[in-house]
Design an enzyme around this catalytic site. Structure first.
Site, PDB file in Angstrom:
ATOM      1  CB  ALA A 159      -0.959  -0.002   1.178  1.00  0.00           C
ATOM      2  CB  THR A 160       4.286   2.092   1.109  1.00  0.00           C
ATOM      3  OG1 THR A 160       4.037   1.831   2.489  1.00  0.00           O
ATOM      4  CG2 THR A 160       5.230   3.279   0.977  1.00  0.00           C
ATOM      5  CG  ASN A 199      -2.744   3.719  10.507  1.00  0.00           C
ATOM      6  OD1 ASN A 199      -3.280   4.667   9.946  1.00  0.00           O
ATOM      7  ND2 ASN A 199      -1.524   3.787  10.980  1.00  0.00           N
ATOM      8  CD  GLN A 220      -5.155  -0.801   9.420  1.00  0.00           C
ATOM      9  OE1 GLN A 220      -5.770  -1.740   9.933  1.00  0.00           O
ATOM     10  NE2 GLN A 220      -3.839  -0.759   9.417  1.00  0.00           N
ATOM     11  CB  SER A 241      -1.605  -3.486   2.296  1.00  0.00           C
ATOM     12  OG  SER A 241      -0.438  -4.200   2.673  1.00  0.00           O
ATOM     13  N   GLY A 242      -1.719  -6.582   1.188  1.00  0.00           N
ATOM     14  CA  GLY A 242      -1.892  -7.999   1.507  1.00  0.00           C
ATOM     15  C   GLY A 242      -1.703  -8.334   2.973  1.00  0.00           C
ATOM     16  CG  HIS A 243       1.562  -6.574   5.491  1.00  0.00           C
ATOM     17  ND1 HIS A 243       1.798  -6.121   6.756  1.00  0.00           N
ATOM     18  CD2 HIS A 243       1.729  -5.516   4.674  1.00  0.00           C
ATOM     19  CE1 HIS A 243       2.122  -4.831   6.700  1.00  0.00           C
ATOM     20  NE2 HIS A 243       2.086  -4.447   5.439  1.00  0.00           N
ATOM     21  CB  THR A 297       9.058  -9.753 -13.016  1.00  0.00           C
ATOM     22  OG1 THR A 297       9.898  -9.505 -14.138  1.00  0.00           O
ATOM     23  CG2 THR A 297       8.588 -11.195 -13.011  1.00  0.00           C
ATOM     24  CB  CYS A 331      10.579   4.737  17.258  1.00  0.00           C
ATOM     25  SG  CYS A 331      10.577   4.080  18.906  1.00  0.00           S
TER      26      CYS A 331
HETATM   27  C1  LIG Z   1       0.052  -0.556   6.747  1.00  0.00           C
HETATM   28  C2  LIG Z   1      -0.561   0.636   6.129  1.00  0.00           C
HETATM   29  C3  LIG Z   1      -0.042   1.177   4.955  1.00  0.00           C
HETATM   30  C4  LIG Z   1       1.210   0.660   4.297  1.00  0.00           C
HETATM   31  O1  LIG Z   1       1.001  -0.576   3.701  1.00  0.00           O
HETATM   32  P1  LIG Z   1       2.253  -1.483   3.239  1.00  0.00           P
HETATM   33  O2  LIG Z   1       1.623  -2.538   2.418  1.00  0.00           O
HETATM   34  O3  LIG Z   1       2.847  -1.995   4.510  1.00  0.00           O
HETATM   35  O4  LIG Z   1       3.176  -0.621   2.482  1.00  0.00           O
HETATM   36  C5  LIG Z   1      -0.682   2.262   4.403  1.00  0.00           C
HETATM   37  N1  LIG Z   1      -1.776   2.783   4.966  1.00  0.00           N
HETATM   38  C6  LIG Z   1      -2.313   2.291   6.093  1.00  0.00           C
HETATM   39  C7  LIG Z   1      -3.539   2.903   6.663  1.00  0.00           C
HETATM   40  C8  LIG Z   1      -1.712   1.203   6.716  1.00  0.00           C
HETATM   41  O5  LIG Z   1      -2.248   0.735   7.841  1.00  0.00           O
END
Ligand SMILES: *Cc1c(COP(=O)(O)O)cnc(C)c1O
Length: 424
Positions: free
Chosen positions: A93-94, A173, A201, A221-223, A262, A348
């Protein structure tokens, strides 16, 4: 009970954990989520035997990989009410946020140079906006109200004839607050302004529908949804209006030219599987998480005074609870609960402990921000874990307050705001 070698009876109950609890406990599901075993299973063949490059057009290795990618594209699209052609795979998502903001800014430069966002966005949006400002774009950072919601009237006032893009996140988030996305999208469409939302989120946690919600571009985002790390997607609307995005990574013309490179086939397959599971289980999961969340909240509120929740609880992610424990030193609190993984209201940044800018935007003072905790409940958290976490926090907060002169004074009815502290 048992005895050690010298015949001394050892009480095991003190160290024995309730059934189903293993330490450390993970309750930080807004930061990342564990991979769902079903997702791993779907990915496995593409990490081993089916290793083709999805762009190889001349043989079955490539065709197999491409087929898997296209299936995943359908799965992602379905979860958010899009069509497969509107999904662009990214590294997360970044990247999706960068691509959306920079890509739109560049493409629509002739039309205007003004972008509207809000102060509580993720850094992936805020830092991208900062960069765009250096390149001559004008960015309005809307404040939020004390409950974390953006004021639609502020948004209306900020729009002008140079505004090309509004980027406001679906759900936050840190504080879990869900913005009035549908209303914001409708307003943008009425004014002919593109609307991007960071949906990380929200997607897979609450119903998100790009049509009903009037969203033009959405990052996911996947994770964050029990899929793998390093893979994400950008939804880019193709009709009414057809959104154009200027590519930010060149080379090879993958993903309709919007994102070369790729394809991460196993990652994409995992993202697709994660979306399908979310689609099927979201409703029941949200209900379960919300019950756990409310149970946690109630337990903490019943046992402790001077605690308050951050963020509007009527417009809230089911698995989020952000709570401030006033008159407790944040770092000591975190140290006291070091077998529980949660996030604090401190970030941090460059080795210094800064209070969370999101909590500060709600009007919290530095001390209260530092003594705040974000609980992120997820698919794999249990009631037994919530019991362990709440009991532990209650215990640690009570102990710390016994040592706190401030808390003593407050209990004695001294108004802390009226005290003149000696300079030091
Ligand atoms: C985690 C997060 C991101 C970043 O996603 P990544 O896939 O880790 O780069 C962006 N926006 C929100 C609101 C998030 O919680």
């Amino acid at each position: 009970m048992s005895t050690n070698g010298t015949g001394v009876v050892i009480a095991e109950s003190a160290t024995q954990l309730p059934e189903g609890v293993r330490l450390p406990i993970y309750m930080d599901n807004h930061a990342t989520t564990p991979l769902d075993p079903r997702v791993l299973e779907a990915m496995m063949p593409y990490l081993t035997g089916i290793f083709g490059n999805a762009a190889s057009r001349n043989h079955s290795f490539g065709w197999e990989a491409e087929k898997a990618v296209e299936k995943a594209r359908e799965q992602v699209a379905k979860l958010i009410g899009a069509t497969a052609k509107e999904i662009i795979f990214t590294s997360g998502a970044t990247e999706s946020n960068n691509l959306a903001l920079k890509g739109i800014a560049e493409m629509y430069r002739e039309r205007g140079n003004h972008i509207i966002t809000q102060v509580t966005e993720h850094k992936a949006v805020l830092d991208t906006c900062k960069k765009l400002e250096k390149q001559g774009y004008r960015v309005t950072y809307l404040p939020v109200q004390a409950d974390g919601l953006v004021d639609i009237e502020d948004l209306k006032r900020a729009m002008d004839d140079k505004t090309i893009l509004v980027s406001l996140m679906y759900a936050n988030n840190e504080i879990g607050v869900i913005q009035p996305i549908r209303e914001i999208g409708a307003l943008c469409h009425e004014k002919g302004i593109l609307f991007h939302t960071d949906g990380v989120q929200a997607v897979g946690k609450i119903p998100v529908d790009v049509q009903k919600d009037n969203i033009d571009v959405l990052s996911l985002s996947g994770h964050k949804i029990y899929g793998p790390k390093g893979v994400g997607a950008l939804y880019v609307r193709r009709r009414n209006p057809r959104v154009q995005i200027s590519e930010q990574i060149n080379g090879g013309g993958h993903e309709r030219g919007m994102r070369s490179g790729t394809l991460n086939v196993p990652g994409i397959v995992g993202l697709g599987a994660a979306c399908e599971i979310a689609m099927n289980e979201m409703e029941a999961e949200a209900k379960r998480e919300q019950e756990l969340r409310d149970y946690l909240k109630k337990k903490l509120e019943n046992a402790l005074d001077y605690v308050h929740v951050n963020g509007n609880m009527d417009h809230h992610l089911p698995g989020n609870l952000n709570m401030s424990f006033v008159y407790v030193e944040g770092e000591s609190l975190l140290m006291g609960i070091n077998d529980i993984a949660v996030s604090s209201g401190s970030a941090c940044t460059s080795a210094t402990l800064e209070p969370s800018y999101v909590l500060k935007a709600l009007g919290l003072g530095d001390d209260v921000a530092h003594s705040s905790i974000r609980f992120g409940l997820g698919r794999f958290n249990t009631k037994a874990e919530v019991d362990y976490v709440s009991d532990k926090i209650i215990d640690v907060v009570q102990k710390l307050r016994e040592l706190s002169p401030l808390y003593e004074m407050v209990k004695e009815g001294i108004d802390l705001t009226k005290i003149e502290w000696a300079a030091h």
